[in-house]
Scaffold this motif. Structure first.
Motif, PDB file in Angstrom:
ATOM      1  N   UNK A  11       0.816  -1.218   0.000  1.00 25.96           N
ATOM      2  CA  UNK A  11       0.000   0.000   0.000  1.00 25.96           C
ATOM      3  C   UNK A  11       0.846   1.262   0.000  1.00 25.96           C
ATOM      4  N   UNK A  12       1.951   1.267   0.744  1.00 24.60           N
ATOM      5  CA  UNK A  12       2.728   2.501   0.901  1.00 24.60           C
ATOM      6  C   UNK A  12       3.882   2.659  -0.089  1.00 24.60           C
ATOM      7  N   UNK A  13       3.973   1.784  -1.075  1.00 25.42           N
ATOM      8  CA  UNK A  13       5.035   1.945  -2.083  1.00 25.42           C
ATOM      9  C   UNK A  13       4.748   3.155  -2.961  1.00 25.42           C
ATOM     10  N   UNK A  14       5.791   3.889  -3.346  1.00 24.07           N
ATOM     11  CA  UNK A  14       5.561   5.024  -4.246  1.00 24.07           C
ATOM     12  C   UNK A  14       5.063   4.537  -5.607  1.00 24.07           C
ATOM     13  N   UNK A  15       4.107   5.268  -6.159  1.00 26.82           N
ATOM     14  CA  UNK A  15       3.587   4.946  -7.492  1.00 26.82           C
ATOM     15  C   UNK A  15       3.024   6.225  -8.077  1.00 26.82           C
ATOM     16  N   UNK A  16       2.886   6.265  -9.388  1.00 30.08           N
ATOM     17  CA  UNK A  16       2.349   7.480 -10.017  1.00 30.08           C
ATOM     18  C   UNK A  16       0.948   7.816  -9.519  1.00 30.08           C
ATOM     19  N   UNK A  17       0.607   9.083  -9.590  1.00 29.63           N
ATOM     20  CA  UNK A  17      -0.724   9.566  -9.215  1.00 29.63           C
ATOM     21  C   UNK A  17      -1.795   8.758  -9.948  1.00 29.63           C
ATOM     22  N   UNK A  18      -2.811   8.326  -9.212  1.00 34.64           N
ATOM     23  CA  UNK A  18      -3.914   7.597  -9.828  1.00 34.64           C
ATOM     24  C   UNK A  18      -3.700   6.088  -9.909  1.00 34.64           C
ATOM     25  N   UNK A  19      -2.492   5.612  -9.594  1.00 34.20           N
ATOM     26  CA  UNK A  19      -2.224   4.175  -9.618  1.00 34.20           C
ATOM     27  C   UNK A  19      -2.551   3.580  -8.258  1.00 34.20           C
ATOM     28  N   UNK A  20      -2.987   2.334  -8.258  1.00 32.76           N
ATOM     29  CA  UNK A  20      -3.343   1.649  -7.018  1.00 32.76           C
ATOM     30  C   UNK A  20      -2.368   0.486  -6.806  1.00 32.76           C
ATOM     31  N   UNK A  21      -2.284  -0.034  -5.573  1.00 26.40           N
ATOM     32  CA  UNK A  21      -1.440  -1.210  -5.367  1.00 26.40           C
ATOM     33  C   UNK A  21      -1.884  -2.343  -6.290  1.00 26.40           C
ATOM     34  N   UNK A  22      -0.912  -3.084  -6.795  1.00 25.85           N
ATOM     35  CA  UNK A  22      -1.239  -4.230  -7.647  1.00 25.85           C
ATOM     36  C   UNK A  22      -0.237  -5.352  -7.389  1.00 25.85           C
ATOM     37  N   UNK A  23      -0.777  -6.554  -7.385  1.00 32.91           N
ATOM     38  CA  UNK A  23       0.033  -7.761  -7.220  1.00 32.91           C
ATOM     39  C   UNK A  23       0.285  -8.343  -8.599  1.00 32.91           C
ATOM     40  N   UNK A  24       1.557  -8.401  -8.975  1.00 28.25           N
ATOM     41  CA  UNK A  24       1.931  -9.004 -10.254  1.00 28.25           C
ATOM     42  C   UNK A  24       2.405 -10.419 -10.002  1.00 28.25           C
ATOM     43  N   UNK A  25       1.899 -11.340 -10.801  1.00 26.00           N
ATOM     44  CA  UNK A  25       2.313 -12.744 -10.741  1.00 26.00           C
ATOM     45  C   UNK A  25       2.733 -13.171 -12.138  1.00 26.00           C
ATOM     46  N   UNK A  26       3.773 -13.986 -12.178  1.00 25.11           N
ATOM     47  CA  UNK A  26       4.253 -14.491 -13.463  1.00 25.11           C
ATOM     48  C   UNK A  26       3.831 -15.938 -13.625  1.00 25.11           C
ATOM     49  N   UNK A  27       3.506 -16.309 -14.857  1.00 28.66           N
ATOM     50  CA  UNK A  27       3.106 -17.679 -15.214  1.00 28.66           C
ATOM     51  C   UNK A  27       4.378 -18.366 -15.691  1.00 28.66           C
ATOM     52  N   UNK A  28       4.826 -19.360 -14.910  1.00 28.84           N
ATOM     53  CA  UNK A  28       6.139 -19.964 -15.108  1.00 28.84           C
ATOM     54  C   UNK A  28       6.004 -21.482 -15.178  1.00 28.84           C
ATOM     55  N   UNK A  29       6.749 -22.079 -16.095  1.00 26.75           N
ATOM     56  CA  UNK A  29       6.791 -23.545 -16.203  1.00 26.75           C
ATOM     57  C   UNK A  29       8.232 -23.965 -16.420  1.00 26.75           C
TER      58      UNK A  29
END
Length: 185
Positions: free
Chosen positions: A72-90
């Motif tokens: 939640x408290x990570x810096x990000x551009x105005x208007x951006x919300x926290x997001x969880x990125x996951x990678x699809x790996x095999x």
């Protein structure tokens, strides 16, 4: 005796897939991703970080930054919300990515939604997007998203099929986007 066949899985971003990630981004670039007109997450990241990905320390810094975006408290551009990125790996191979935005802004309700995903061009048409979205729904549920807004371009029939295969309920067309609500439980 059965053989252990590795199945693709969602993984937090990791330096272990460095070489295949860089190769995948080259595939995306070859189809025009990263051009100034590309407003996608991959496009923006190719423009901002692409020149640093080839070096191990540059890639590690990118992975750390990407993982921090879920906080939640990570810096990000105005208007951006926290997001969880996951990678699809095999088997240590990067096949695609998925981002879950923790909440919607008025802009994300029109363009973007809760979940966005991309499968690298060389891995498409093998069911990865459908499986990736299915695997992400419990993660979204864990973020208190009861029903995820997922969008696709009107012309992207394959993505519409992915959304519908995961229980997506059509809401409406908003410009050149189709909007669906996908239950997370």
């Amino acid at each position: 005796m059965g053989t252990n066949v590795a199945m693709p899985e969602l993984s937090p971003p990791t330096v272990r897939v460095h070489a295949s990630f860089v190769a995948a981004m080259s595939e995306f670039s070859a189809e025009g991703r990263g051009d100034p007109a590309d407003a996608s997450m991959i496009g923006g990241e190719i423009r901002e970080f692409g020149c640093r990905w080839s070096a191990a320390d540059g890639f590690a810094a990118y992975v750390d930054w990407l993982r921090s975006q879920a906080l939640e408290d990570s810096p990000r551009p105005e208007g951006y919300v926290p997001s969880t990125t996951l990678w699809w790996v095999e088997d240590g191979e990067y096949l695609g990515r998925l981002a879950i935005r923790h909440r919607l802004t008025p802009h994300l309700r029109q363009v973007g939604g809760h979940i966005g995903y991309d499968v690298r061009p060389s891995a498409r048409r093998r069911g990865h997007a459908t499986a990736m979205l299915r695997a992400a729904l419990p993660v979204a549920r864990g973020l208190d998203i009861g029903s995820a807004l997922v969008m696709c371009d009107v012309t992207n029939v394959a993505s519409r099929r992915v959304i519908e295969a995961n229980g997506g309920i059509f809401e409406d067309r908003c410009g050149d986007k189709l909007r669906f609500w996908v239950p997370t439980a």
